[in-house]
Design a protein around this motif. Structure first.
Motif, PDB file in Angstrom:
ATOM      1  N   ARG A  87       2.053   2.207 -11.007  1.00  0.00           N
ATOM      2  CA  ARG A  87       2.923   1.902  -9.872  1.00  0.00           C
ATOM      3  C   ARG A  87       2.435   2.604  -8.604  1.00  0.00           C
ATOM      4  NH1 ARG A  87       7.014   3.122 -12.197  1.00  0.00           N
ATOM      5  NH2 ARG A  87       7.240   5.296 -11.559  1.00  0.00           N
ATOM      6  N   THR A  88       2.089   3.897  -8.709  1.00  0.00           N
ATOM      7  CA  THR A  88       1.644   4.664  -7.540  1.00  0.00           C
ATOM      8  C   THR A  88       0.369   4.061  -6.954  1.00  0.00           C
ATOM      9  OG1 THR A  88       2.624   6.671  -8.452  1.00  0.00           O
ATOM     10  CG2 THR A  88       0.974   6.945  -6.720  1.00  0.00           C
ATOM     11  N   GLN A  89      -0.589   3.755  -7.794  1.00  0.00           N
ATOM     12  CA  GLN A  89      -1.857   3.231  -7.300  1.00  0.00           C
ATOM     13  C   GLN A  89      -1.702   1.799  -6.754  1.00  0.00           C
ATOM     14  OE1 GLN A  89      -4.459   5.227  -6.992  1.00  0.00           O
ATOM     15  NE2 GLN A  89      -3.126   6.793  -7.865  1.00  0.00           N
ATOM     16  N   ALA A  90      -0.858   1.005  -7.378  1.00  0.00           N
ATOM     17  CA  ALA A  90      -0.626  -0.354  -6.872  1.00  0.00           C
ATOM     18  C   ALA A  90       0.003  -0.315  -5.487  1.00  0.00           C
ATOM     19  CB  ALA A  90       0.255  -1.137  -7.847  1.00  0.00           C
ATOM     20  N   GLU A  91       0.927   0.615  -5.259  1.00  0.00           N
ATOM     21  CA  GLU A  91       1.536   0.768  -3.933  1.00  0.00           C
ATOM     22  C   GLU A  91       0.491   1.169  -2.900  1.00  0.00           C
ATOM     23  OE1 GLU A  91       4.684   3.537  -4.427  1.00  0.00           O
ATOM     24  OE2 GLU A  91       6.063   2.089  -5.370  1.00  0.00           O
ATOM     25  N   ARG A  92      -0.435   2.078  -3.261  1.00  0.00           N
ATOM     26  CA  ARG A  92      -1.491   2.471  -2.328  1.00  0.00           C
ATOM     27  C   ARG A  92      -2.367   1.276  -1.959  1.00  0.00           C
ATOM     28  NH1 ARG A  92      -4.914   7.634  -3.582  1.00  0.00           N
ATOM     29  NH2 ARG A  92      -5.423   7.196  -1.393  1.00  0.00           N
ATOM     30  N   LEU A  93      -2.692   0.472  -2.942  1.00  0.00           N
ATOM     31  CA  LEU A  93      -3.524  -0.706  -2.679  1.00  0.00           C
ATOM     32  C   LEU A  93      -2.806  -1.702  -1.764  1.00  0.00           C
ATOM     33  CD1 LEU A  93      -4.951  -1.302  -6.260  1.00  0.00           C
ATOM     34  CD2 LEU A  93      -6.218  -0.488  -4.274  1.00  0.00           C
ATOM     35  N   GLN A  94      -1.524  -1.932  -2.014  1.00  0.00           N
ATOM     36  CA  GLN A  94      -0.769  -2.868  -1.181  1.00  0.00           C
ATOM     37  C   GLN A  94      -0.610  -2.354   0.238  1.00  0.00           C
ATOM     38  OE1 GLN A  94       2.853  -3.528  -3.365  1.00  0.00           O
ATOM     39  NE2 GLN A  94       1.823  -4.563  -5.059  1.00  0.00           N
ATOM     40  N   GLN A  95      -0.371  -1.033   0.373  1.00  0.00           N
ATOM     41  CA  GLN A  95      -0.256  -0.451   1.706  1.00  0.00           C
ATOM     42  C   GLN A  95      -1.577  -0.579   2.467  1.00  0.00           C
ATOM     43  OE1 GLN A  95       1.073   3.535   0.971  1.00  0.00           O
ATOM     44  NE2 GLN A  95       3.173   2.915   0.458  1.00  0.00           N
ATOM     45  N   GLY A  96      -2.696  -0.390   1.763  1.00  0.00           N
ATOM     46  CA  GLY A  96      -3.996  -0.551   2.417  1.00  0.00           C
ATOM     47  C   GLY A  96      -4.200  -1.960   2.928  1.00  0.00           C
ATOM     48  N   SER A  97      -3.833  -2.955   2.141  1.00  0.00           N
ATOM     49  CA  SER A  97      -3.982  -4.350   2.575  1.00  0.00           C
ATOM     50  C   SER A  97      -3.066  -4.659   3.748  1.00  0.00           C
ATOM     51  CB  SER A  97      -3.680  -5.285   1.400  1.00  0.00           C
ATOM     52  OG  SER A  97      -4.577  -5.076   0.341  1.00  0.00           O
ATOM     53  N   GLU A  98      -1.835  -4.146   3.715  1.00  0.00           N
ATOM     54  CA  GLU A  98      -0.901  -4.391   4.813  1.00  0.00           C
ATOM     55  C   GLU A  98      -1.381  -3.713   6.087  1.00  0.00           C
ATOM     56  OE1 GLU A  98       2.421  -5.892   6.788  1.00  0.00           O
ATOM     57  OE2 GLU A  98       1.439  -6.432   4.899  1.00  0.00           O
ATOM     58  N   LEU A  99      -1.912  -2.494   5.965  1.00  0.00           N
ATOM     59  CA  LEU A  99      -2.430  -1.794   7.142  1.00  0.00           C
ATOM     60  C   LEU A  99      -3.563  -2.591   7.780  1.00  0.00           C
ATOM     61  CD1 LEU A  99      -2.606   0.751   8.936  1.00  0.00           C
ATOM     62  CD2 LEU A  99      -4.195   1.703   7.261  1.00  0.00           C
ATOM     63  N   THR A 100      -4.446  -3.118   6.965  1.00  0.00           N
ATOM     64  CA  THR A 100      -5.542  -3.927   7.499  1.00  0.00           C
ATOM     65  C   THR A 100      -5.007  -5.136   8.258  1.00  0.00           C
ATOM     66  OG1 THR A 100      -6.971  -3.248   5.682  1.00  0.00           O
ATOM     67  CG2 THR A 100      -7.593  -5.238   6.859  1.00  0.00           C
ATOM     68  N   ARG A 101      -4.052  -5.818   7.683  1.00  0.00           N
ATOM     69  CA  ARG A 101      -3.509  -7.023   8.340  1.00  0.00           C
ATOM     70  C   ARG A 101      -2.896  -6.688   9.700  1.00  0.00           C
ATOM     71  NH1 ARG A 101       0.994  -9.592   9.262  1.00  0.00           N
ATOM     72  NH2 ARG A 101       2.245  -7.876   8.439  1.00  0.00           N
ATOM     73  N   VAL A 102      -2.107  -5.591   9.757  1.00  0.00           N
ATOM     74  CA  VAL A 102      -1.437  -5.224  11.013  1.00  0.00           C
ATOM     75  C   VAL A 102      -2.457  -4.799  12.066  1.00  0.00           C
ATOM     76  CG1 VAL A 102       0.162  -3.590  12.060  1.00  0.00           C
ATOM     77  CG2 VAL A 102       0.706  -4.621   9.844  1.00  0.00           C
ATOM     78  N   ARG A 103      -3.424  -3.968  11.674  1.00  0.00           N
ATOM     79  CA  ARG A 103      -4.405  -3.480  12.643  1.00  0.00           C
ATOM     80  C   ARG A 103      -5.259  -4.622  13.203  1.00  0.00           C
ATOM     81  NH1 ARG A 103      -5.654   2.014  11.709  1.00  0.00           N
ATOM     82  NH2 ARG A 103      -7.297   1.822  13.295  1.00  0.00           N
ATOM     83  N   LEU A 104      -5.661  -5.521  12.356  1.00  0.00           N
ATOM     84  CA  LEU A 104      -6.444  -6.664  12.837  1.00  0.00           C
ATOM     85  C   LEU A 104      -5.628  -7.548  13.768  1.00  0.00           C
ATOM     86  CD1 LEU A 104      -8.472  -7.788   9.674  1.00  0.00           C
ATOM     87  CD2 LEU A 104      -9.290  -6.527  11.664  1.00  0.00           C
TER      88      LEU A 104
END
Length: 883
Positions: A401-418
Motif C-alpha cells: 500500500r505504501t509503495q503503491a501510493e508513492r507511485l501514484q503520487q509520482g504520476s500525479e505530480l508529473t501530470r500537474v507539473r507538465l
C-alpha cells in the motif's frame, strides 16, 4: 505406435479437411511410499495421537499414489478423476509437510518421472514440485484422450470433443503458469513439463478444439465468411504450436511425424480459409482479390507438401482434394476476369491478413483443482501458524500500500507539473499538431454536423418560404369572404327590402377577427425574421470560424522566430523532447514496478516455513519481508530521478518559452478559444430562434388552413341560400302565390328553403329558442358551416398564436403586446343545433373534391414540403386544431 508418440484418431470429415487429431500419452513414474515418511513426520513433529487421527488421510493418499503407478483402471474418465483428486491432495501435503533434502525436513522421499516423448529420459527430485507438474501433465494428456474417444462424425460428438480439448488446453496452461517454473528449478527435470512444451501443447489442444468447431460450422451450413474466420483461427493455433516445435528445446525432442502433422494442419487450414474467403469474394464480384487469395492458398499447400514426410495418408488426401477445389475456382475466376472484369490482380503479399475469430479458449482450472475445501490433514495447521501468517500478510499489505501510493503520487505530480508548463501541447503546436480542449472540440463537431453557419441561409430561406405560404393562404381566405360579401351587397342593392337574409359582415365577424389576428401574428413574425437575418449578417464574421475544417486550422501557430542570433532553436527543442521521452520512460517503469509488487505478493507463500519453525517468528518475518527492500529502493530511485528530470524540463521549458515567445502564443490561443466559444453560443442562439420560427409557421399554416376550410363551407352555404332566395324573390315579384310555403324568414335569422314536393308532409320550421340570432340554418346534418373555436391567448401578441413560441427576455421574437383587434372580442356563442331544413347535405362531398376544386386559386398551392401535415402538434391550443 510407440509410447513416445502421440495417439491419433480420425473420422470422416468434410471434403476439404480432415479430423485426424493428436492425443498425448501419460508420463510414467516409479513406485514410492508416501505413507511411512509422512506418518513419521506427524508423529515426531506433533504427536503419535495426531498420527493415529490422520491415519485415514494417510491411507487415502497412499492409495491415490498407488493407483497412479499401477493403472488399475485405464478408462480415461477414471484416470481424469484420479489425477484431479491426487493433485488436490498434493496441494494439501505441500502446505503441511516440508519435503526437501534439508535434514529437518522430510528428506527420504524422492519422486521419479519419465519424459512422455523421450521415455528413456527421466527426472528425480526431493520436493513435491516435480510430482505436481507431472500430475498436471497427465491430467491434460487424459483430457486429450477423452477428446479423441468421441465419435466426431456427429455434431454432438464434435461438440463434446471440442470441450475435452478445451479442458486439456486449460490443464496445460495451468501447468505452464503454476508448476513448470518450480519443477524446472530442481536437481533434474524433463522437457515435457517445461514452459515451452506446456505452452505448445496448450496451443495444439486449442487448435484441435477450433477444428471441431469449424467442422460443425460447415455441417450447419454457415456462410463462407464465417467459415473462413473460424478456419483461419484454427490455422493460427497450429502455426503457434509449430513455431514452438521448430526451435529449441522442442526441435530435437519430438518425432518428425509430430512436426509434419502440425505443419500440414497449419497450411491446410490457411488454405481452407483462403478457399472459403474466396467464395465470399466471388459473391461480391471482387474477382481480383479472389484470384489472389486462391493463389495464396495453393502456394501454402504446395510449400507444405515439401515437408510432408511422415504425415498421415488421410491428411495428404485432404490437402490434395482442397488443392483441386482451389485450382478449379482459380481457373473459373481467371476466365471471368479475362472476359468480363479485366481487373488487376494484386500480389498475395500486398493483401491484408485474413480475418480470424476464435471460438475456443483454455478452460480455467482454478475451480476444478481448488483444494481449499478439502478436509485432508486439516488438523495439522495450528492456530499459531495461521495467526502468524495473518500477521505477515498485514506486513506485506502495508508495504504494498505504501509503495503503491508513492507511485501514484509520482504520476500525479508529473501530470500537474507538465500541465503547468503547458507540455507537451506547446511542442505539439510547434509541430503543427494543435488540439482543442475535448469539450470545446465536441461542441464544434456538433455545430458542424448540424450544418454550421454556412447552413443557416438554407434555414432562413425555409422561414421565408413558410411565411410566403402563410401570407398566400391568408389572402386567399380573405378573398373568399370578400367575394361573398360583394355578391351579397349587389343582390341587396338590386332587391332592396325583399333581400331579407342577414348581411355577410354580421355572420363573418368571428372569421374576420381571426384572420385579422393571424395577419397581426404574421407581421410580428416578419419582424422577428428580420431580427434573425440581421443577427446572421452581423455575426457572420464571428461564426465563420466554425466552418473551418479541421477546426484546429483556425488556431494560431507556434513558429520559430523570424530572426535568430545563434540558431540554437533546434537544439533547445531537441533537448526538451529528449527530456520528455525520458519522463515517459520513468512513468512506464513505475507501472512495471507496481505490477512487480502485486506479483511478488501473489507468489509470497511462507506457510510451509511457518509450519516447520519453532519459537519466535520475528527472525523469519524480517528475512521474508526483506524480499521487498530491493523493489522499494527501485521505487525511491524512480521518484528521485523523476524529480530531478522535472527540474531539468522546467529550465529547458523556460528557455524554449523565451525563444518562441510562448506567452504571446498562449494568449492568442486562449483568445481563439474564447472566439470559438462565442461563435458557438451565437450560432446556438440563432439556430434556436430559427427552429422556433419554423415551428411557429408550420403551426400557423395549419390554423389558417383550418379557417380557410370553414370559410369555404360558409361561402358554399351562402351560395345555396342565395339561389333559393333569388327564386323566392322572383316569384313574389311575378305575382305568384306562395300559399304552399312551409317556412318563412323568421326573426331569429333562419332562411327559407325550397319547399318539399306536394306528396311530402310539411315539417315544423321553428328553431329551438336557445339558438342565437343571426345564425343561418345548417345545410349539413353533421356539423355547422363553421365553428368558432376557443382561442388561447399567449404572451407577446394578445392573439391565439405566438410568432415563435413563448417570448423570452432576449428572444428575437419578443415583441410588446399587440394592439387591440379591429373588432371587439367575441363572447363564445352557443353551438347551433344541427338543422334538417333541407333533408340532405348542402352539396355532395363538401369536405372533398368541391373544396379542393374551388377553394384554391390556380398557382396558390404551397410548395413542398409546406403542404404536408405538420410534424409538430400542440395539444390544448384552442379550436384551430380541433378535428
Amino acid at each position: 505406435m510407440s509410447t513416445s508418440s502421440p495417439t491419433t484418431g480420425s473420422s470422416a470429415g468434410s471434403p476439404a479437411t480432415t479430423n485426424i487429431m493428436l492425443a498425448i500419452f501419460e508420463k510414467k513414474t516409479s513406485s514410492i511410499d508416501l505413507y511411512r515418511p509422512l506418518r513419521n513426520f506427524i508423529s515426531l513433529t506433533y504427536s503419535e495421537r495426531e498420527a493415529i487421527n490422520l491415519e485415514d488421510d494417510l491411507l487415502t493418499l497412499k492409495q491415490l499414489r498407488s493407483d497412479i503407478e499401477r493403472v488399475t483402471d485405464p478408462t480415461p474418465s477414471t484416470r481424469r478423476d484420479l489425477f484431479i483428486n491426487y493433485f488436490k491432495a498434493l496441494c494439501l501435503v505441500e502446505t503441511r509437510f516440508p519435503i526437501s533434502p534439508d535434514k529437518d525436513h522430510i528428506n527420504t522421499l524422492t519422486f521419479l518421472w519419465y519424459d512422455a516423448f523421450k521415455t528413456k529420459q527421466k527426472a528425480s527430485q526431493q520436493n513435491i514440485h516435480l510430482e505436481k507438474a507431472a500430475v498436471l501433465f497427465n491430467l491434460g494428456a487424459v483430457y486429450s484422450q477423452i477428446g479423441l474417444s468421441f465419435d466426431r462424425t456427429t455434431v454432438e460428438g464434435r461438440r463434446q470433443a471440442s470441450h475435452a480439448f478445451i479442458t486439456a488446453a486449460g490443464a496445460f496452461a495451468y501447468l505452464r503458469d503454476n508448476a513448470s517454473t518450480k519443477a524446472s528449478m530442481g536437481s533434474s527435470t524433463t522437457v515435457d513439463v517445461g514452459l515451452e512444451c506446456a505452452g505448445m501443447l496448450e496451443r495444439l489442444m486449442l487448435a484441435q478444439a477450433q477444428e471441431c468447431v469449424f467442422e460443425n460450422t460447415i455441417a450447419k451450413g454457415s456462410t463462407p465468411g464465417v467459415c473462413a474466420k473460424i478456419s483461419r483461427q484454427a490455422g493460427l493455433y497450429y502455426e503457434e504450436a509449430l513455431a514452438a516445435l521448430i526451435v529449441a528445446p522442442l526441435k530435437d525432442h519430438f518425432d518428425k511425424g509430430w512436426i509434419s502433422h502440425v505443419q500440414l494442419k497449419a497450411a491446410l487450414f490457411y488454405a481452407e480459409a483462403c478457399y472459403r474467403y474466396s467464395l465470399e469474394l466471388h459473391e461480391k464480384e471482387e474477382i481480383a482479390e479472389e484470384i489472389a487469395r486462391l493463389k495464396s492458398g495453393i502456394s501454402a499447400l504446395t510449400e507444405a507438401k515439401k515437408s510432408s514426410r511422415g504425415a498421415a495418408a488421410q491428411l495428404l488426401d485432404a490437402m490434395t482434394k482442397l488443392e483441386a477445389n482451389l485450382n478449379r475456382n482459380l481457373e473459373r475466376a481467371m476466365k471471368e476476369n479475362d472476359r468480363v472484369y479485366l481487373m488487376r490482380v494484386p500480389s498475395p503479399s500486398s493483401l491484408p491478413p485474413l480475418p480470424a475469430f476464435s471460438m475456443v479458449k483454455p478452460m480455467s482450472m482454478n475451480e476444478v483443482l481448488d483444494a481449499s475445501k478439502e478436509k485432508m490433514f486439516a488438523s495439522l495447521v495450528p492456530d499459531s501458524s495461521a495467526k502468524a501468517l495473518s500477521r505477515y500478510t498485514e506486513m506485506v499489505d502495508n508495504v504494498i500500500r505504501t509503495q503503491a501510493e508513492r507511485l501514484q503520487q509520482g504520476s500525479e505530480l508529473t501530470r500537474v507539473r507538465l500541465k503547468e508548463m503547458d507540455l507537451p501541447d506547446s511542442i505539439l503546436a510547434l509541430e503543427g499538431n494543435m488540439t482543442l480542449p475535448t469539450d470545446l472540440k465536441e461542441d464544434v463537431e456538433a455545430v458542424q454536423i448540424s450544418g454550421g453557419p454556412a447552413g443557416l441561409e438554407a434555414e432562413l430561406q425555409q422561414l421565408r418560404d413558410l411565411k410566403r405560404v402563410n401570407q398566400e393562404l391568408l389572402v386567399q381566405t380573405e378573398e373568399l369572404l370578400q367575394k361573398e360579401a360583394t355578391e351579397d351587397a349587389q343582390f341587396r342593392s338590386q332587391f332592396g327590402t325583399r333581400w331579407t337574409r342577414p348581411q355577410s359582415s354580421t355572420l363573418t365577424k368571428n372569421l374576420l377577427d381571426r384572420l385579422n389576428r393571424f395577419a397581426g401574428n404574421l407581421k410580428q413574425a416578419a419582424e422577428s425574421d428580420a431580427r434573425i437575418e440581421r443577427s446572421v449578417r452581423d455575426n457572420a464574421a464571428l461564426m465563420s470560424i466554425l466552418d473551418r475544417r479541421p477546426i484546429e486550422s483556425a488556431l494560431p501557430t507556434l513558429a520559430k522566430p523570424i530572426m535568430s542570433l545563434d540558431a540554437t532553436e533546434d537544439a533547445i527543442v531537441g533537448g526538451l523532447k529528449q527530456s520528455l521521452r525520458q519522463l515517459e520512460t520513468l512513468g512506464a517503469q513505475r507501472a512495471g514496478l507496481e505490477d512487480m509488487l502485486k506479483e511478488m505478493k501473489r507468489k509470497d507463500d511462507i506457510l510451509p516455513k511457518l509450519m516447520t519453525i519453532t519459537g519466535s517468528y520475528e527472525d523469519l518475518f524480517r528475512k521474508e519481508i526483506s524480499k521487498y527492500d530491493r523493489i522499494c529502493e527501485d521505487i525511491a530511485h524512480n521518484i528521485e530521478a523523476q524529480e530531478q528530470l522535472l527540474y531539468q524540463i522546467q529550465a529547458q521549458n523556460e528557455e524554449f518559452s523565451a525563444i518562441f515567445n510562448l506567452e504571446d502564443y498562449k494568449a492568442s490561443r486562449e483568445k481563439c478559444y474564447k472566439q470559438i466559444q462565442a461563435a458557438i453560443a451565437k450560432y446556438r442562439e440563432i439556430k434556436e430562434n430559427i427552429n422556433e420560427g419554423l415551428k411557429f409557421y408550420v403551426t400557423l399554416q395549419d390554423a389558417i388552413t383550418n379557417v380557410k376550410q370553414q370559410c369555404s363551407d360558409f361561402v358554399m352555404t351562402r351560395n345555396i341560400q342565395c339561389r333559393e332566395m333569388i327564386d323566392d324573390v322572383q316569384r313574389h315579384m311575378a305575382g305568384l302565390s306562395f300559399q304552399d310555403r312551409k317556412t318563412s324568414v323568421s326573426y331569429d335569422g333562419s332562411y327559407p328553403s325550397v319547399g318539399p314536393p306536394p306528396h311530402q308532409t310539411p315539417r315544423s320550421t321553428a328553431l329551438p329558442q336557445t339558438e342565437p340570432p343571426n345564425t343561418p340554418p345548417m345545410p349539413h346534418p353533421q356539423s355547422p358551416y363553421y365553428r368558432p373555436p376557443e382561442q388561447p391567448t399567449m404572451p407577446g401578441y394578445g392573439h391565439p398564436l405566438p410568432p415563435y413560441g413563448t417570448p423570452q427576455q432576449s428572444h428575437p421574437y419578443h415583441a410588446p403586446p399587440a394592439p387591440p383587434a379591429p373588432y371587439p372580442p367575441q363572447h363564445p356563442q352557443q353551438q347551433p343545433l344541427p338543422s334538417h331544413e333541407y333533408g340532405q347535405p348542402a352539396y355532395p362531398g363538401w369536405r372533398g373534391p368541391y373544396y379542393n376544386a374551388h377553394g384554391q386559386q390556380p398557382g396558390s398551392q404551397p410548395r413542398p414540403p409546406y403542404t404536408i401535415p405538420s410534424p409538430y402538434t400542440y395539444p390544448n391550443q384552442g379550436g384551430y386544431y380541433k378535428q
